[in-house]
Design an enzyme around this catalytic site. Structure first.
Site, short mmCIF file in Angstrom:
data_model
loop_
_atom_site.label_atom_id
_atom_site.label_comp_id
_atom_site.label_asym_id
_atom_site.label_seq_id
_atom_site.Cartn_x
_atom_site.Cartn_y
_atom_site.Cartn_z
N GLY A 139 0.77 -1.35 0.07
CA GLY A 139 0.07 -0.15 -0.31
C GLY A 139 0.53 0.81 0.38
O GLY A 139 0.13 2.26 0.51
N ARG B 95 -15.72 -14.55 -9.94
CA ARG B 95 -14.82 -13.40 -10.26
C ARG B 95 -15.91 -12.38 -9.99
O ARG B 95 -15.96 -11.51 -9.71
CB ARG B 95 -14.61 -13.12 -11.20
CG ARG B 95 -13.38 -12.12 -11.62
CD ARG B 95 -12.78 -11.95 -13.18
NE ARG B 95 -11.39 -13.09 -12.67
CZ ARG B 95 -10.71 -12.89 -12.05
NH1 ARG B 95 -10.29 -11.75 -11.34
NH2 ARG B 95 -9.76 -14.32 -11.90
N MET C 138 -4.34 -6.45 -6.97
CA MET C 138 -3.17 -7.30 -7.80
C MET C 138 -4.89 -8.06 -8.43
O MET C 138 -4.33 -9.49 -7.78
CB MET C 138 -2.45 -8.03 -7.35
CG MET C 138 -1.15 -7.24 -6.68
SD MET C 138 -1.02 -5.62 -8.29
CE MET C 138 0.27 -7.04 -8.99
N ARG C 139 -5.75 -7.73 -8.59
CA ARG C 139 -7.04 -8.86 -8.91
C ARG C 139 -7.39 -8.37 -10.53
O ARG C 139 -7.16 -7.07 -10.43
CB ARG C 139 -8.41 -8.96 -8.03
CG ARG C 139 -8.36 -9.45 -7.28
CD ARG C 139 -9.09 -10.15 -6.71
NE ARG C 139 -9.89 -10.78 -7.49
CZ ARG C 139 -10.03 -11.80 -7.38
NH1 ARG C 139 -9.79 -13.10 -7.29
NH2 ARG C 139 -11.38 -12.57 -7.88
N ASN D 77 -5.78 3.52 -12.59
CA ASN D 77 -4.75 2.66 -12.14
C ASN D 77 -3.52 3.08 -12.36
O ASN D 77 -2.93 3.68 -13.34
CB ASN D 77 -4.80 0.54 -12.91
CG ASN D 77 -3.82 -0.10 -12.15
OD1 ASN D 77 -3.65 -0.03 -10.86
ND2 ASN D 77 -3.43 -0.81 -13.12
N HIS E 107 0.03 1.16 -12.90
CA HIS E 107 1.12 0.24 -13.66
C HIS E 107 2.76 0.20 -13.25
O HIS E 107 2.87 1.99 -13.86
CB HIS E 107 0.80 -0.10 -14.85
CG HIS E 107 1.69 -1.32 -15.63
ND1 HIS E 107 0.64 -2.77 -14.66
CD2 HIS E 107 2.91 -1.74 -16.00
CE1 HIS E 107 2.02 -3.85 -15.30
NE2 HIS E 107 2.58 -2.72 -16.18
N ALA F 46 9.43 6.94 -8.24
CA ALA F 46 8.06 8.22 -8.80
C ALA F 46 6.79 7.27 -9.22
O ALA F 46 5.77 8.57 -9.35
CB ALA F 46 8.61 7.40 -11.27
N GLU F 47 6.36 6.84 -9.00
CA GLU F 47 4.92 6.25 -8.91
C GLU F 47 4.31 7.34 -7.48
O GLU F 47 3.40 7.84 -7.42
CB GLU F 47 5.12 4.85 -7.79
CG GLU F 47 5.19 3.57 -9.35
CD GLU F 47 5.06 2.56 -9.37
OE1 GLU F 47 4.19 2.01 -8.11
OE2 GLU F 47 5.93 1.85 -9.32
C1 GAR Z 1 3.40 -0.69 -7.61
O1 GAR Z 1 4.56 -0.53 -7.84
C2 GAR Z 1 2.13 -0.40 -8.32
O2 GAR Z 1 2.28 0.72 -9.58
C3 GAR Z 1 1.67 -1.89 -8.87
O3 GAR Z 1 1.78 -3.16 -7.45
C4 GAR Z 1 3.10 -2.30 -6.80
C5 GAR Z 1 2.38 -1.75 -5.80
O4 GAR Z 1 2.44 -1.36 -4.29
N1 GAR Z 1 0.81 -2.59 -9.61
C6 GAR Z 1 0.52 -3.28 -10.30
O5 GAR Z 1 1.53 -3.98 -10.80
C7 GAR Z 1 -0.80 -3.46 -11.40
N2 GAR Z 1 -0.34 -4.38 -12.10
P1 GAR Z 1 2.36 -1.15 -3.41
O6 GAR Z 1 1.07 -1.96 -2.87
O7 GAR Z 1 3.43 -0.67 -2.32
O8 GAR Z 1 1.35 0.27 -3.68
#
Ligand code: GAR
Length: 219
Positions: free
Chosen positions: A17, A70, A95-96, A112, A114, A178-179
């Site tokens: 998270g 689902r 992740m679903r 979202n 990615h 960066a995210e």
């Molecule tokens: C992040 O890097 C996000 O971009 C990726 O999972 C990680 C979650 O980290 N998401 C994906 O791969 C979705 N396709 P976080 O729980 O620390 O935010």
């Protein structure tokens, strides 16, 4: 912007998270155009859920293993989202895969993040695959969710150089930083209605401001 105009946002997570934390922290600013009304996880043990609860946020644990299909899980998730009064949904490491019905119910209202420069490297193991492909620049993307995985109008991207000696772990760490900068900024623009969606491409309403170009290796 006054508090009354803030968009109500629910965040979906599955684990650590850290992106959710970045959004929650940004939304603490009274001028931020979104407020976080709930954090929902499909994994009861998600560390991010504990953090959110400790912050006093409304949390919902919805274990996907309790549902036969689902579709039935997605129906329950939709009802929970409605129950929070959310106007927008931000997936942050959720992740679903979602059924088309759920995605369509939140058409242009679910985003979202990615960890790649989409449309490159959809799916899992993005950093390992970027390294194997010899990419010199990778990054992260915030996009509107569409039924096909990791597709949908791109709202924003951040470019991150791949460095010699990178491992998937080192690269993931650099992209994650960066995210944490990109996602709050894009949610802010999205919540403030700063995009037009035309033929499934997102256009920023604000005038283009010339920015810097990232070269790797540097020129
Ligand atoms: C992040 O890097 C996000 O971009 C990726 O999972 C990680 C979650 O980290 N998401 C994906 O791969 C979705 N396709 P976080 O729980 O620390 O935010």
């Amino acid at each position: 912007m006054t508090v009354t105009t803030r968009k109500r946002v629910a965040i979906l997570i599955s684990g650590r998270g850290s992106n959710m934390m970045a959004l929650v922290e940004a939304a603490c600013m009274p001028s931020y155009p979104a407020e976080i009304v709930a954090v929902i996880s499909n994994r009861p043990q998600a560390a991010g859920l504990t953090w959110a609860r400790d912050q006093g946020l409304k949390t919902v644990s919805l274990d996907h293993r309790d549902y036969a299909s689902r579709e039935s899980f997605d129906e329950a998730l939709h009802q929970k989202l409605i129950g929070t009064g959310a106007q927008l949904v931000a997936c942050a490491g959720f992740m679903r895969l979602m059924s088309p019905k759920l995605v369509d119910r939140w058409h242009n209202a679910m985003i979202n993040i990615h960890p790649s420069l989409l449309p490159s490297f959809k799916g899992l193991d993005t950093h390992k695959r970027a390294l194997t492909a010899g990419a010199r620049i990778t990054g992260c993307t915030v996009h509107i969710v569409r039924p096909k995985m990791d597709e949908g109008p791109i709202l924003g991207q951040a470019a991150v150089p791949v460095l010699d000696g990178d491992t998937p772990e080192l690269l993931a760490e650099r992209v994650l930083a960066a995210e944490h900068r990109l996602y709050p900024q894009i949610l802010s623009l999205f919540a403030a209605n700063q995009y037009n969606i035309d033929q499934d491409v997102a256009h920023l309403k604000a005038e283009y401001i010339e920015g810097s170009t990232l070269f790797s290796p540097e020129l």
